[in-house]
Enzyme design. Sequence first.
Site, PDB file in Angstrom:
ATOM      1  N   CYS A 103       0.825  -1.208   0.000  1.00  0.00           N
ATOM      2  CA  CYS A 103       0.000   0.000   0.000  1.00  0.00           C
ATOM      3  C   CYS A 103       0.865   1.265   0.000  1.00  0.00           C
ATOM      4  CB  CYS A 103      -0.990  -0.030   1.159  1.00  0.00           C
ATOM      5  SG  CYS A 103      -2.331   1.177   0.993  1.00  0.00           S
ATOM      6  N   HIS A 207      -3.735  -5.154   0.529  1.00  0.00           N
ATOM      7  CA  HIS A 207      -3.241  -5.513   1.861  1.00  0.00           C
ATOM      8  C   HIS A 207      -3.253  -7.029   2.039  1.00  0.00           C
ATOM      9  CE1 HIS A 207      -2.694  -1.672   3.994  1.00  0.00           C
ATOM     10  NE2 HIS A 207      -3.600  -1.219   3.149  1.00  0.00           N
ATOM     11  N   GLU A 209      -1.684  -8.797   4.055  1.00  0.00           N
ATOM     12  CA  GLU A 209      -1.557  -9.197   5.459  1.00  0.00           C
ATOM     13  C   GLU A 209      -2.897  -9.293   6.175  1.00  0.00           C
ATOM     14  OE1 GLU A 209      -2.185  -4.885   5.885  1.00  0.00           O
ATOM     15  OE2 GLU A 209      -1.144  -6.137   4.412  1.00  0.00           O
TER      16      GLU A 209
END
Length: 236
Positions: A103, A207, A209
Amino acid sequence: MKKKIGISLTEASAANYENWFTPGDLGEEIELVILSYLLNNVEDISTCDGFVLTGGVDVLPSYYGGAENYPHQPAHFSPERDAFEKVIYEYSQQQRIPVLGICRGLQYINILEGGKVYEDIGEAANQIHKKDVVDKIHEVHIRKDTLLHTITGLDTGQVNSAHHQAIHPDHLGLNLMVSATSGDNIIEGIEFKDKTDKAFLLCVQWHPERMPEKESNPLSQKIKDQFIQAVRNHSK
């Protein structure tokens, strides 16, 4: 001695990045280190064999010649973080250390390589990309003959989105190429164009994660696996 992955501290959901790397991923030979602009622990940078530049607050506009005022700008920027992460990235390139940008990390690496970002992508694009209560979900198109395509084996996929800035396609950084775009032509992935004498570099706008089903979605799991392998292969 264990190898280390340095994760840059973020103001937003920092624990997600640490939790993404499970004990099974790291094994006995890799550990995580938080590289904190608040602590300015620059001495830990040189101990690392890989870096994750995380998401978070907008980069200071003066870094890319951006406007001082623009829609959805943060109440406060973080020049200390910008300066600290600049040191991390420059060290990674000097020492040929693997880097994963997420990001803001994608945007900042483009800036550090001489590129620019849109201060704000506009309200129409924000309806697709800017986080509301939860991340937005949308499709990305992955370009063939890229590292991202090789890693994931996908032409298209679903990702989560939470951003209001993006790389300006007319101002891509030095030796960078686009590896993925969204349906509305937002740049979703970048990597080195000429990878000669370069370490692993992969940057994504989404994202991984905190992606739903991140354990099974190649746009999270396979990216993480390949980055960890690059860290294991790195030798100081």
